[in-house]
Design a protein around this motif. Sequence first.
Motif, PDB file in Angstrom:
ATOM      1  N   PRO A  60      34.446  43.958 -30.414  1.00  0.00           N
ATOM      2  CA  PRO A  60      35.190  42.933 -29.685  1.00  0.00           C
ATOM      3  C   PRO A  60      36.469  43.514 -29.103  1.00  0.00           C
ATOM      4  CG  PRO A  60      35.412  42.629 -32.066  1.00  0.00           C
ATOM      5  CD  PRO A  60      34.380  43.687 -31.859  1.00  0.00           C
ATOM      6  N   ARG A  61      36.975  42.891 -28.084  1.00  0.00           N
ATOM      7  CA  ARG A  61      38.241  43.337 -27.511  1.00  0.00           C
ATOM      8  C   ARG A  61      39.356  43.161 -28.524  1.00  0.00           C
ATOM      9  NH1 ARG A  61      38.876  39.662 -22.435  1.00  0.00           N
ATOM     10  NH2 ARG A  61      37.949  38.204 -23.947  1.00  0.00           N
ATOM     11  N   LEU A  62      40.294  44.092 -28.510  1.00  0.00           N
ATOM     12  CA  LEU A  62      41.436  43.981 -29.418  1.00  0.00           C
ATOM     13  C   LEU A  62      42.198  42.692 -29.146  1.00  0.00           C
ATOM     14  CD1 LEU A  62      43.133  45.342 -31.635  1.00  0.00           C
ATOM     15  CD2 LEU A  62      44.473  46.428 -29.820  1.00  0.00           C
ATOM     16  N   ALA A 120      42.235  30.759 -42.414  1.00  0.00           N
ATOM     17  CA  ALA A 120      42.959  31.909 -42.951  1.00  0.00           C
ATOM     18  C   ALA A 120      42.030  33.082 -43.233  1.00  0.00           C
ATOM     19  CB  ALA A 120      43.704  31.516 -44.224  1.00  0.00           C
ATOM     20  N   ALA A 121      40.759  32.796 -43.524  1.00  0.00           N
ATOM     21  CA  ALA A 121      39.803  33.879 -43.795  1.00  0.00           C
ATOM     22  C   ALA A 121      39.666  34.816 -42.605  1.00  0.00           C
ATOM     23  CB  ALA A 121      38.449  33.293 -44.166  1.00  0.00           C
ATOM     24  N   CYS A 122      39.910  34.303 -41.415  1.00  0.00           N
ATOM     25  CA  CYS A 122      39.715  35.111 -40.207  1.00  0.00           C
ATOM     26  C   CYS A 122      40.720  36.249 -40.100  1.00  0.00           C
ATOM     27  CB  CYS A 122      39.802  34.225 -38.968  1.00  0.00           C
ATOM     28  SG  CYS A 122      38.456  33.031 -38.836  1.00  0.00           S
ATOM     29  N   PHE A 123      41.882  36.098 -40.724  1.00  0.00           N
ATOM     30  CA  PHE A 123      42.877  37.171 -40.640  1.00  0.00           C
ATOM     31  C   PHE A 123      42.361  38.437 -41.324  1.00  0.00           C
ATOM     32  CE2 PHE A 123      46.460  39.528 -42.467  1.00  0.00           C
ATOM     33  CZ  PHE A 123      47.141  39.840 -41.312  1.00  0.00           C
ATOM     34  N   SER A 124      41.916  38.310 -42.575  1.00  0.00           N
ATOM     35  CA  SER A 124      41.421  39.475 -43.311  1.00  0.00           C
ATOM     36  C   SER A 124      40.186  40.060 -42.639  1.00  0.00           C
ATOM     37  CB  SER A 124      41.098  39.086 -44.757  1.00  0.00           C
ATOM     38  OG  SER A 124      42.253  38.639 -45.428  1.00  0.00           O
ATOM     39  N   ILE A 125      39.302  39.187 -42.160  1.00  0.00           N
ATOM     40  CA  ILE A 125      38.072  39.674 -41.543  1.00  0.00           C
ATOM     41  C   ILE A 125      38.373  40.404 -40.236  1.00  0.00           C
ATOM     42  CG2 ILE A 125      35.850  38.978 -40.566  1.00  0.00           C
ATOM     43  CD1 ILE A 125      35.847  36.657 -42.555  1.00  0.00           C
ATOM     44  N   ALA A 126      39.383  39.948 -39.503  1.00  0.00           N
ATOM     45  CA  ALA A 126      39.772  40.655 -38.278  1.00  0.00           C
ATOM     46  C   ALA A 126      40.214  42.076 -38.590  1.00  0.00           C
ATOM     47  CB  ALA A 126      40.886  39.888 -37.568  1.00  0.00           C
ATOM     48  N   LEU A 127      40.943  42.251 -39.702  1.00  0.00           N
ATOM     49  CA  LEU A 127      41.349  43.599 -40.103  1.00  0.00           C
ATOM     50  C   LEU A 127      40.129  44.481 -40.371  1.00  0.00           C
ATOM     51  CD1 LEU A 127      44.267  42.817 -42.608  1.00  0.00           C
ATOM     52  CD2 LEU A 127      44.458  43.480 -40.213  1.00  0.00           C
ATOM     53  N   VAL A 128      39.148  43.908 -41.067  1.00  0.00           N
ATOM     54  CA  VAL A 128      37.937  44.673 -41.400  1.00  0.00           C
ATOM     55  C   VAL A 128      37.179  45.041 -40.129  1.00  0.00           C
ATOM     56  CG1 VAL A 128      35.773  44.654 -42.681  1.00  0.00           C
ATOM     57  CG2 VAL A 128      37.781  43.530 -43.643  1.00  0.00           C
ATOM     58  N   ILE A 129      37.090  44.115 -39.186  1.00  0.00           N
ATOM     59  CA  ILE A 129      36.387  44.402 -37.926  1.00  0.00           C
ATOM     60  C   ILE A 129      37.064  45.548 -37.189  1.00  0.00           C
ATOM     61  CG2 ILE A 129      35.806  43.481 -35.653  1.00  0.00           C
ATOM     62  CD1 ILE A 129      35.473  40.734 -36.986  1.00  0.00           C
ATOM     63  N   VAL A 130      38.391  45.552 -37.195  1.00  0.00           N
ATOM     64  CA  VAL A 130      39.123  46.662 -36.568  1.00  0.00           C
ATOM     65  C   VAL A 130      38.787  47.972 -37.261  1.00  0.00           C
ATOM     66  CG1 VAL A 130      41.417  47.664 -36.254  1.00  0.00           C
ATOM     67  CG2 VAL A 130      41.021  45.284 -35.664  1.00  0.00           C
ATOM     68  N   LYS A 131      38.806  47.957 -38.587  1.00  0.00           N
ATOM     69  CA  LYS A 131      38.519  49.171 -39.354  1.00  0.00           C
ATOM     70  C   LYS A 131      37.114  49.683 -39.059  1.00  0.00           C
ATOM     71  CE  LYS A 131      39.465  52.202 -42.640  1.00  0.00           C
ATOM     72  NZ  LYS A 131      40.546  53.197 -42.499  1.00  0.00           N
ATOM     73  N   LEU A 164      34.881  32.622 -27.876  1.00  0.00           N
ATOM     74  CA  LEU A 164      35.156  34.057 -27.753  1.00  0.00           C
ATOM     75  C   LEU A 164      34.508  34.841 -28.883  1.00  0.00           C
ATOM     76  CD1 LEU A 164      38.932  34.108 -26.708  1.00  0.00           C
ATOM     77  CD2 LEU A 164      36.987  34.868 -25.334  1.00  0.00           C
ATOM     78  N   ALA A 165      34.648  34.328 -30.117  1.00  0.00           N
ATOM     79  CA  ALA A 165      34.097  35.033 -31.281  1.00  0.00           C
ATOM     80  C   ALA A 165      32.577  35.091 -31.210  1.00  0.00           C
ATOM     81  CB  ALA A 165      34.547  34.340 -32.568  1.00  0.00           C
ATOM     82  N   ALA A 166      31.946  33.992 -30.811  1.00  0.00           N
ATOM     83  CA  ALA A 166      30.487  33.966 -30.712  1.00  0.00           C
ATOM     84  C   ALA A 166      29.990  34.964 -29.674  1.00  0.00           C
ATOM     85  CB  ALA A 166      30.018  32.556 -30.359  1.00  0.00           C
ATOM     86  N   HIS A 167      30.773  35.156 -28.627  1.00  0.00           N
ATOM     87  CA  HIS A 167      30.360  36.073 -27.559  1.00  0.00           C
ATOM     88  C   HIS A 167      30.621  37.533 -27.909  1.00  0.00           C
ATOM     89  CE1 HIS A 167      29.622  37.594 -23.543  1.00  0.00           C
ATOM     90  NE2 HIS A 167      30.825  38.131 -23.516  1.00  0.00           N
TER      91      HIS A 167
END
Length: 408
Positions: free
Chosen positions: A18-20, A120-131, A187-190
């Motif tokens: 996904p885009r940053l 709030a779960a999306c914050f931690s998961i966003a970090l993991v997706i970046v990693k 956006l997330a689904a896409h």
Amino acid sequence: MTGNSASELACARQPKPPRLFTLILLTALSVLPVNLILPSLPEIAADLHTDPALVALSVAAYAALTAFAEIIGGALSDRFGRRPVVLVSLAIFILASAGCALAGNIHVFLFFRTLQAAIAACFSIALVIVKESWGGQKAASKFGYLAMGWAVAPMVGPTIGGAVSELFGWRANFVMFAALGAIMLALAAHEIRDEAGVQRSHAHGYLASYRLLLGSPRFLIYAACMACSMGTLYVFLAGAPLVMNEALGGSSAKLGLYMGMVPAGFILGSYLAGRYASHMPIAGVLIAGRTLTCTGLLGGLALAVAGITAPPAFFAACIFIGIGNGLTMPAANSGILAVQPDLAGTAAGLAAAVSVGGGAVIASIAGLLLDEASTGRELLCVILIPATSALLTAGLAGLLDRRKTVAA
């Protein structure tokens, strides 16, 4: 199958990350509901014919439940994938926001407000997706940009919420939340895709996963560094109004302006992490951030000892709390996620809860040492305790990483 064909097939199986920008928006939305409704609390209480103190629970309870949502959401994402947990969290958030907007009494309102914490779960998961999308030191750099969004959202939230409430009423804020959630869901689904063919690990049960992480010295040291860094911030936030109110003539506007220097420092530190973290070892970024904080606070203490106690001198020293934390959090998160890659989601959620909870405990203990008679010099001394502890843990992280490098 030729080598080239196998390579092409492997590339085809890798989804485009996904885009940053999308992930920055996701992290910003995950923290925006915490304080956006603060200006609307009196209006909510009046409209729902209830005690303002009961309405205030919608803020305190929400903040407490975010830690729970991060722990559960991170663990579920390790088992079922990042995409489904993000989409479900956003869907719950949209429904909960609509429920708050339509609530006819305080009990219904508090119920749906509690459900809003699922975001709030999306914050931690966003970090993991970046990693998982960028990996290595580049991830620490991207975390810096995510942290900027995480910092800006709470800063502008109350201003936006107050304006919307004044123009359209308090319910409009929750209609806005639902609309933002719907946009983010689309956006997330896409854009967010789990790797094709990847089987999520079921080797560890949930409790076993937590035991495994809490038994890791590297996880504990990185989490302790984050907790002490957050504790440094929380002690400042709790103590500064006590010791500086009189010096500022009791002006809330001046106090708010000065205290805003620290979040501004966090944004600067996060930008520096985004700009330079990819060129430095993770532990090096940690040590740099914690050294800057301690140096700034010691400089402020030296000025206070010399008799320079004016608010500008005090807050100029405290801005280094924000700069240091802005560098620390992206680097520490990067280190946390590398401890046990197959449990990255669980690690991110657990670390977030430990850092916030640990920071709150530190602030509570520090509160016993401060009162309205305390001076800026005394507050700086108290703030330096968790700040120094964070520097020590950063140094330990550096030693562990060096040993790991030598062993490799």
